[in-house]
Design an enzyme around this catalytic site. Structure first.
Site, mmCIF file in Angstrom:
data_model
loop_
_atom_site.group_PDB
_atom_site.id
_atom_site.type_symbol
_atom_site.label_atom_id
_atom_site.label_comp_id
_atom_site.label_asym_id
_atom_site.label_seq_id
_atom_site.Cartn_x
_atom_site.Cartn_y
_atom_site.Cartn_z
ATOM 1 N N LYS A 1 1.036 -1.306 0.108
ATOM 2 C CA LYS A 1 0.167 0.095 0.167
ATOM 3 C C LYS A 1 0.753 0.927 -0.084
ATOM 4 C CE LYS A 1 -4.387 0.824 -0.228
ATOM 5 N NZ LYS A 1 -6.134 0.428 -0.485
HETATM 6 P P1 NAD Z 1 -12.989 8.141 -3.811
HETATM 7 O O1 NAD Z 1 -11.906 9.319 -3.200
HETATM 8 O O2 NAD Z 1 -13.207 7.531 -5.123
HETATM 9 O O3 NAD Z 1 -14.257 8.016 -3.141
HETATM 10 C C1 NAD Z 1 -14.362 8.392 -1.309
HETATM 11 C C2 NAD Z 1 -15.434 8.637 -0.993
HETATM 12 O O4 NAD Z 1 -16.057 9.070 -0.233
HETATM 13 C C3 NAD Z 1 -16.201 10.193 -1.521
HETATM 14 O O5 NAD Z 1 -17.554 10.293 -2.378
HETATM 15 C C4 NAD Z 1 -16.011 10.151 -0.052
HETATM 16 O O6 NAD Z 1 -16.748 12.149 0.289
HETATM 17 C C5 NAD Z 1 -16.463 10.157 1.199
HETATM 18 N N1 NAD Z 1 -16.340 9.567 2.540
HETATM 19 C C6 NAD Z 1 -15.163 10.298 2.639
HETATM 20 N N2 NAD Z 1 -15.215 10.409 3.649
HETATM 21 C C7 NAD Z 1 -16.692 10.249 3.998
HETATM 22 C C8 NAD Z 1 -17.358 9.790 5.362
HETATM 23 N N3 NAD Z 1 -16.976 10.328 6.479
HETATM 24 N N4 NAD Z 1 -18.877 9.820 4.947
HETATM 25 C C9 NAD Z 1 -19.127 9.719 3.926
HETATM 26 N N5 NAD Z 1 -18.264 9.369 3.321
HETATM 27 C C10 NAD Z 1 -16.973 10.151 2.664
HETATM 28 O O7 NAD Z 1 -12.259 6.870 -3.105
HETATM 29 P P2 NAD Z 1 -12.499 4.933 -3.494
HETATM 30 O O8 NAD Z 1 -11.828 5.131 -4.986
HETATM 31 O O9 NAD Z 1 -14.257 4.734 -4.501
HETATM 32 O O10 NAD Z 1 -12.355 4.207 -2.560
HETATM 33 C C11 NAD Z 1 -13.149 4.004 -1.377
HETATM 34 C C12 NAD Z 1 -12.755 2.962 -0.965
HETATM 35 O O11 NAD Z 1 -13.033 1.449 -1.246
HETATM 36 C C13 NAD Z 1 -11.944 3.498 -0.033
HETATM 37 O O12 NAD Z 1 -11.808 2.501 1.522
HETATM 38 C C14 NAD Z 1 -10.486 2.345 -0.911
HETATM 39 O O13 NAD Z 1 -9.482 1.644 -0.146
HETATM 40 C C15 NAD Z 1 -11.662 1.292 -1.158
HETATM 41 N N6 NAD Z 1 -11.248 0.711 -2.497
HETATM 42 C C16 NAD Z 1 -11.036 1.408 -2.950
HETATM 43 C C17 NAD Z 1 -10.917 -0.014 -5.108
HETATM 44 C C18 NAD Z 1 -10.325 1.095 -6.315
HETATM 45 O O14 NAD Z 1 -10.234 0.130 -7.258
HETATM 46 N N7 NAD Z 1 -10.583 2.068 -6.355
HETATM 47 C C19 NAD Z 1 -10.859 -0.805 -4.555
HETATM 48 C C20 NAD Z 1 -11.566 -1.712 -3.320
HETATM 49 C C21 NAD Z 1 -11.441 -0.796 -2.144
#
Ligand code: NAD
Length: 420
Positions: free
Chosen positions: A110
């Site tokens: 990571k």
């Molecule tokens: P992103 O930055 O695109 O979106 C995150 C969203 O969460 C945003 O809309 C933000 O406003 C919102 N947010 C932040 N704090 C918040 C809160 N307290 N309450 C409600 N909403 C809140 O990120 P992403 O890529 O969608 O990732 C989201 C999660 O999924 C993370 O934990 C990430 O590690 C995990 N993840 C992402 C991927 C990927 O391919 N992008 C793959 C597996 C897991």
């Protein structure tokens, strides 16, 4: 007592508690426990970026490898003010289990940079990304460590990393990152892969709990890459998206929200707060709403001992990484709420990354049908294995998935032995 998004919760220690529980079930020897309780490499970098005003800001970033017994390290890069070394270590360990539970040949990594990407211009983000990529170049490479997008990073950042690495190597190296745009060696469906997997997990959980998909009430916390794609895919399955939220607030409509409308509103306003035709709710209210499926898809430590007793969902499917604390896990278990853990539920992101990396090495790309078919095969097999393990061991799904994952990694460590 724990509070929501509590920065005092040590994600690394939480990860160790979960690992040790699985290690107890497997009767792992002390040496293997010690190896897996440490990260193999931890890099801290500080680097300057010239801002558009002419000022200089020094940023701190990290890249961590937890374990590479099963293959090159794999894991996302996040940009957030909440990034810390302990958080990145915990998420690297989670990646080791994620790759192992679905049986793809990667280890866990990571990375992240402490920054507020919303307060930076696109050019500043490009400079930050290219300089960070240069600083961590001693660890990354197509056969060593392959980063991918995570919080606040997208296909664009991956294209900049691929270009920076390629410039330094003097040749095109698309396999150094995944989650790139298709035009520079990305995979079809990578952008929506995590949600595609969550859709398969929702189908499995609905079957397991005798719930009909049509009209299934789903609440989604976080409306970014993962949350948005989940809303679209589950709506297409005839589920009812009753509530969504982002960092500024949430929207509720018991009759169902239209994802396309939500996406357009978010694109124009930068938030879904204030959506017409919906009731405005606070972030923490969303987690406690009556619904069938709750999908935390935002950030870590959202479900804690404080709000877990108030959760009314029948099933929690962890789209985000580490959204639930160990204390909350126990409460949810006692309340018979099924939790499909992060490293299984959102594993489709890394599975489709694998389907990007293999063709990158061969310069021969897969069709959408091939990606979907292989994803269904790999994730379906992992889900069946974990559900069967949970039943035979009479444990919750997280413990069963941990046992399967830790067993795979421990076997690889044992077979490889200790060098020299
Ligand atoms: P992103 O930055 O695109 O979106 C995150 C969203 O969460 C945003 O809309 C933000 O406003 C919102 N947010 C932040 N704090 C918040 C809160 N307290 N309450 C409600 N909403 C809140 O990120 P992403 O890529 O969608 O990732 C989201 C999660 O999924 C993370 O934990 C990430 O590690 C995990 N993840 C992402 C991927 C990927 O391919 N992008 C793959 C597996 C897991």
């Amino acid at each position: 007592m724990e509070t929501m998004n509590d920065n005092t919760i040590d994600l690394w220690q939480e990860g160790l508690v979960r690992f040790n529980r699985a290690a107890d079930h497997l009767h792992l020897d002390d040496g293997t426990r010690q190896v897996l309780s440490h990260c193999k490499r931890e890099l801290i970098v500080s680097f300057p970026v010239k801002r558009q005003t002419g000022d200089v800001t020094v940023f701190t970033g990290y890249r961590v490898h937890h374990n590479v017994a099963r293959g090159p390290a794999k894991g996302g890069i996040r940009y957030s003010l909440n990034v810390s070394l302990e958080q990145i270590k915990a998420l690297a360990m989670l990646m080791t289990w994620k790759c192992a539970v679905v049986g793809i040949p990667f280890g866990g990594a990571k990375g992240g940079v402490i920054c507020d990407p919303k307060a930076m211009t696109i050019r500043e983000l490009e400079h930050l990304t290219r300089r960070y990529a240069t600083e961590i170049e001693i660890m990354i490479g197509p056969d060593r460590d392959i980063p991918a997008p995570d919080l606040a990073t997208t296909a664009q950042e991956m294209a900049w990393i691929m270009d920076t690495y390629s410039m330094h190597q003097g040749k095109v190296v698309p396999g150094v990152v995944t989650g790139k745009p298709v035009s520079v060696g990305g995979s079809r469906l990578r952008a929506e892969a995590s949600a595609l997997g969550i859709k398969l997990v929702v189908e499995q959980a609905a079957r397991q709990n005798n719930l009909a998909l049509e009209g299934l009430r789903v609440a989604i916390q976080g409306f970014g890459s993962v949350g948005m794609a989940c809303a679209k895919m589950l709506h297409a399955l005839d589920c009812k998206i009753v509530a969504v939220s982002d960092s500024k607030g949430g929207a509720l409509n018991k009759n169902g929200l239209d994802p396309q409308h939500l996406i357009e509103f978010k694109r124009n306003r930068g938030t879904i707060k204030g959506l017409p035709g919906a009731i405005e709710i606070e972030n923490d209210e969303l987690l406690e709403l009556p619904c069938d499926i709750l999908i935390p898809a935002a950030v870590e430590t959202q479900i804690t001992a404080r709000n877990a007793p108030k959760i009314k969902a029948k099933v929690i499917i962890e789209g985000a990484n580490a959204p639930t604390t160990c204390a909350a896990d126990k409460i949810l278990r006692d309340n018979s709420i099924m939790v499909i853990p992060d490293f299984l539920a959102n594993s489709a992101g890394v599975i489709v990354s694998y389907f990007e990396w293999v063709p990158d090495l061969q310069s021969f790309f897969w069709s959408e049908d091939e990606v979907t078919w292989n994803l269904r095969m790999i994730l379906g097999r992992a889900l069946d294995e974990v559900f069967a393990k949970a039943e035979s061991m009479r444990v919750d799904i997280r413990t069963a998935a941990m046992v399967v994952a830790v067993d795979h990694v421990a076997q690889a460590l044992d077979l490889r032995g200790i060098y020299p």
